[in-house]
Structures are given as C-alpha cells and as structure tokens.
Design a protein around this motif. Structure first.
Motif, mmCIF file in Angstrom:
data_model
loop_
_atom_site.group_PDB
_atom_site.id
_atom_site.type_symbol
_atom_site.label_atom_id
_atom_site.label_comp_id
_atom_site.label_asym_id
_atom_site.label_seq_id
_atom_site.Cartn_x
_atom_site.Cartn_y
_atom_site.Cartn_z
ATOM 1 N N PRO A 82 0.828 -1.211 0.000
ATOM 2 C CA PRO A 82 0.000 0.000 0.000
ATOM 3 C C PRO A 82 0.860 1.258 0.000
ATOM 4 O O PRO A 82 1.896 1.322 0.672
ATOM 5 C CB PRO A 82 -0.803 -0.120 1.306
ATOM 6 C CG PRO A 82 -0.800 -1.581 1.629
ATOM 7 C CD PRO A 82 0.517 -2.101 1.138
ATOM 8 N N LEU A 83 0.436 2.237 -0.766
ATOM 9 C CA LEU A 83 1.109 3.532 -0.779
ATOM 10 C C LEU A 83 1.024 4.128 0.633
ATOM 11 O O LEU A 83 -0.045 4.077 1.252
ATOM 12 C CB LEU A 83 0.431 4.452 -1.784
ATOM 13 C CG LEU A 83 1.222 5.673 -2.264
ATOM 14 C CD1 LEU A 83 2.369 5.231 -3.150
ATOM 15 C CD2 LEU A 83 0.305 6.622 -3.030
ATOM 16 N N PRO A 84 2.129 4.656 1.154
ATOM 17 C CA PRO A 84 2.104 5.190 2.515
ATOM 18 C C PRO A 84 0.948 6.177 2.716
ATOM 19 O O PRO A 84 0.823 7.167 2.006
ATOM 20 C CB PRO A 84 3.466 5.881 2.647
ATOM 21 C CG PRO A 84 4.353 5.131 1.715
ATOM 22 C CD PRO A 84 3.473 4.767 0.560
ATOM 23 N N GLY A 85 0.099 5.856 3.692
ATOM 24 C CA GLY A 85 -1.030 6.713 4.001
ATOM 25 C C GLY A 85 -2.241 6.520 3.113
ATOM 26 O O GLY A 85 -3.258 7.184 3.312
ATOM 27 N N HIS A 86 -2.159 5.593 2.148
ATOM 28 C CA HIS A 86 -3.267 5.404 1.202
ATOM 29 C C HIS A 86 -3.380 3.911 0.890
ATOM 30 O O HIS A 86 -2.873 3.440 -0.121
ATOM 31 C CB HIS A 86 -3.035 6.220 -0.080
ATOM 32 C CG HIS A 86 -2.843 7.682 0.168
ATOM 33 N ND1 HIS A 86 -3.881 8.559 0.326
ATOM 34 C CD2 HIS A 86 -1.704 8.407 0.329
ATOM 35 C CE1 HIS A 86 -3.413 9.774 0.553
ATOM 36 N NE2 HIS A 86 -2.090 9.706 0.559
ATOM 37 N N ARG A 87 -4.062 3.193 1.744
ATOM 38 C CA ARG A 87 -4.084 1.739 1.651
ATOM 39 C C ARG A 87 -4.827 1.226 0.417
ATOM 40 O O ARG A 87 -4.697 0.067 0.038
ATOM 41 C CB ARG A 87 -4.703 1.139 2.907
ATOM 42 C CG ARG A 87 -3.937 1.485 4.180
ATOM 43 C CD ARG A 87 -4.385 0.636 5.350
ATOM 44 N NE ARG A 87 -4.138 -0.778 5.117
ATOM 45 C CZ ARG A 87 -2.976 -1.377 5.313
ATOM 46 N NH1 ARG A 87 -1.921 -0.666 5.721
ATOM 47 N NH2 ARG A 87 -2.844 -2.655 5.102
ATOM 48 N N GLY A 88 -5.620 2.094 -0.220
ATOM 49 C CA GLY A 88 -6.348 1.643 -1.399
ATOM 50 C C GLY A 88 -5.529 1.648 -2.675
ATOM 51 O O GLY A 88 -6.036 1.254 -3.725
ATOM 52 N N ILE A 89 -4.287 2.096 -2.604
ATOM 53 C CA ILE A 89 -3.429 2.149 -3.800
ATOM 54 C C ILE A 89 -2.221 1.248 -3.564
ATOM 55 O O ILE A 89 -1.509 1.403 -2.572
ATOM 56 C CB ILE A 89 -2.954 3.583 -4.086
ATOM 57 C CG1 ILE A 89 -4.150 4.547 -4.143
ATOM 58 C CG2 ILE A 89 -2.164 3.633 -5.387
ATOM 59 C CD1 ILE A 89 -3.750 5.985 -4.345
ATOM 60 N N ARG A 90 -1.994 0.327 -4.496
ATOM 61 C CA ARG A 90 -0.851 -0.598 -4.391
ATOM 62 C C ARG A 90 -0.017 -0.511 -5.668
ATOM 63 O O ARG A 90 -0.309 -1.210 -6.641
ATOM 64 C CB ARG A 90 -1.314 -2.029 -4.157
ATOM 65 C CG ARG A 90 -1.897 -2.285 -2.776
ATOM 66 C CD ARG A 90 -2.422 -3.702 -2.649
ATOM 67 N NE ARG A 90 -2.830 -3.994 -1.287
ATOM 68 C CZ ARG A 90 -2.084 -4.622 -0.382
ATOM 69 N NH1 ARG A 90 -0.865 -5.016 -0.718
ATOM 70 N NH2 ARG A 90 -2.538 -4.848 0.839
ATOM 71 N N PRO A 91 1.003 0.311 -5.697
ATOM 72 C CA PRO A 91 1.840 0.413 -6.900
ATOM 73 C C PRO A 91 2.706 -0.828 -7.079
ATOM 74 O O PRO A 91 3.011 -1.537 -6.115
ATOM 75 C CB PRO A 91 2.696 1.647 -6.624
ATOM 76 C CG PRO A 91 2.732 1.764 -5.136
ATOM 77 C CD PRO A 91 1.426 1.230 -4.630
#
Length: 352
Positions: free
Chosen positions: A273-282
């Motif tokens: 997960p993008l730090p602080g944004h668990r809905g985005i997984r780069p």
C-alpha cells in the motif's frame, strides 16, 4: 451391457475397467464381444474401455487417466493447471500427468504419464462445468467416495504448478532452458551454461499467477517449493524469491532483476500500500523519493475499462505528489539500460 455395468459406466463418464466389468457379472466373452471390431465398446487404455464409439472428449481422457492411476491417483501437471483456471501454464497436450503414491505399481501407458511421489497430496474434487445442471453446492454436498460423472480428483493448484515447472523433460521447448555447453544437456535446468530467459519468464508467470489469482496461498506455494527436489527446481526457487519480495507478475520480476543491478537504487516496496493510502498498491514504490514505477502490461492495462482505471489511478498519484514512471514489458526487455537510467534519474530527482 448389463444394468450394473451400465450404472458403473455412467458414474465414470461412460468408461469402465475390465475388473469392474467382471465384478458386476460380465463374462470375459461378453467383454471380448463388446470390444470386437464393429462392437459397441472401444479400448481407451489397457484394461479400460469406453462404452461408446467415437472420439474421446477431454472429460473421457481425464477419467481414463485417474482410472489407470488407481487408488490415490490425481490429475497433475499442465492439465491440472488448466483445470485450476490458470492461464500461464504450458498447453495441456495429448499426454496427461497423473500423480500416484510411490508404492503404486502403475506405469506410463498410452496418453497417461504416471508420476510417482512420496508426498501424495490431498486431492481436490474438480467438477466439469458441463456437469453444473444442478446448484454447485448441492452437487458438492452430495459427493462421497463413489465416482461421479464429470468429477475427478486433481492435485491442489500450488502442487500442480510445481509438478509442472520441475519436470523439464515433459515441458514444451519454449519452457526448457537451452544449454550452451559443449556436451549439451537439454533436460538439465541447473547447468551454468544455460540461457534460460524464456524458461524463467514462463516459470515466474505461472507461479505469480497462482498467488495473484488466489488459487493458492503464499504459504502453500512456499511449502511446495521447499519440498521440491533440488534437481530441476532452480528456476522455481529463483521465482519464489521474487514472489516472497512481493512481485506478482513475470514483468515485475524482470524489473526487480534490473533494479538489483543498480548501484544507486535500493530495493523498492513491491505491491505494498502507498504510505497513508491503503487503497493504492503500486507495482514498485520508493517512499523517500515519492517515486512509483508501474509495469504497463497490455494484458492487464490495455483492455476493457483498465485504461480508464489506470488513468484515474495516475491522476491520484499526481494529486498526492507522487511521480509515476510507466514502463512496458517490451521496453523493459529491449532497452533495459535506458529504462534503468530513467528510473535512477527519477529517483535522484525525488530524493533532492
């Protein structure tokens, strides 16, 4: 054909073994009469008959394989991968692998390739889609130990994947490493003279897929790799290292190969997960440089509503102050040095 023999054949997709036919009262003469030229039966394998004439469908070949394998047999290899819904395995060819206990006396015959193991897995009940004329749960609840039409035992997906990739002699040419040694050893995976880019790519794709599509857990795949024989499993163990790091596709694994050649880039976070944004997984993320690298595979990003979702996700990255560097698998393979320079430049810019 007698009524009991008909009932046995119906439960086995129209197939019956010689011992079964004799056990339900058919005589040897009756069997010979049924399989004579022009008779109503046909031989499928030694001691296994189809109670009909004509071509065998996949359902009949699967059934014949497990009947030939005997007690404890389960479909394995590329056929099991296909039956598990995996798309990146080798094509299911004419031969069917069937896994049997080590003490089994069964041997390879016809289109059935018998593979013995000291670690027989708990097989799954695979149900042919054509059998689903009744609710699936009703059918599953009604299954006992007796044969059911369209239902055959198959090894679990993680085991199917490993049984496929470690048996190099059974794989298509594109899946096998090419040996560059003077003496040549086309069936050996571990020779230092091998050029195995294609073989490694196929192995990574299949092993990543079984986890990515949640056909098997990471724990199950890890256990199968650990238990695999050393001979023939070098590429599987290499692919497992990438999967443990977080890669979930063959191109991501190749990107990891490239990143690890850099003297500048640290190991990124893979599919976290993008730090602080668990809905985005780069795909790959360097936190301190606020840099994301995404592998734009056409099979994932190029069809349906995927392009729109990709555009929306990148707009979110920009709004959050992250730089996104897309790279295609084709360019990753054709211009690795240029791709690496671009990633390193973006990383340095982000760090500064």
């Amino acid at each position: 054909m007698s009524v009991p023999a008909l009932a046995v054949a119906r439960s086995q997709d129209g197939l019956i073994t010689r011992p079964q036919a004799l056990a339900v009262g058919m005589t040897k003469d009756a069997i010979r009469h049924a399989i004579r030229p022009g008779g109503h039966w046909q031989r499928v394998l030694p001691g296994i008959y189809a109670t009909f004439n004509g071509l065998l469908a996949p359902v009949h070949r699967r059934r014949a394989a497990v009947l030939h394998g005997g007690a404890g047999a389960a479909v394995s290899g590329s056929w099991a991968c296909e039956m598990s819904g995996l798309e990146y395995g080798p094509p299911a060819g004419d031969e069917i692998d069937v896994l049997v206990p080590w003490e089994s006396a069964r041997r390879t015959k016809g289109f059935v390739r018998v593979c013995r193991t000291t670690r027989p897995p708990e097989p799954r009940r695979w149900i042919d889609d054509d059998r689903i004329g009744v609710p699936l749960q009703v059918l599953v609840d009604g299954l006992g130990d007796s044969p059911e039409p369209g239902v055959v035992p198959v090894v679990p997906p993680a085991r199917a994947v490993l049984e496929t990739v470690v048996r190099s002699a059974c794989l298509p040419a594109g899946w096998r490493p090419v040996c560059a040694s003077a003496d040549g050893c086309p069936s050996c995976w571990d020779h230092p003279g091998h050029h195995h880019d294609n073989a490694l790519r196929h192995t990574r794709a299949l092993m990543c897929e079984v986890v990515q599509r949640r056909r098997a857990t990471l724990t199950a795949l890890r256990a199968e790799v650990a238990a695999a024989p050393r001979r023939g499993s070098a590429l599987a163990r290499l692919a497992m290292q990438d999967i443990e790091a977080g890669c979930r596709s063959a191109p991501e694994c190749e990107l990891r190969d490239l990143v690890r050649t850099s003297r500048l880039l640290p190991e990124p976070h893979w599919n976290q997960p993008l730090p602080g944004h668990r809905g985005i997984r780069p795909d790959a993320c360097w936190d301190h440089a606020r840099l994301v690298v995404e592998v734009d595979s056409r099979s994932f990003h190029g069809f349906g509503d995927a392009p729109a979702r990709t555009e929306e996700r990148r707009a979110r990255y920009a709004a959050l102050g992250w730089r996104v560097l897309p790279v295609s698998p084709a360019r990753l393979r054709a211009e690795p040095a240029a791709v690496l320079r671009e990633i390193e430049a973006a990383y340095l810019a982000g760090r500064s």
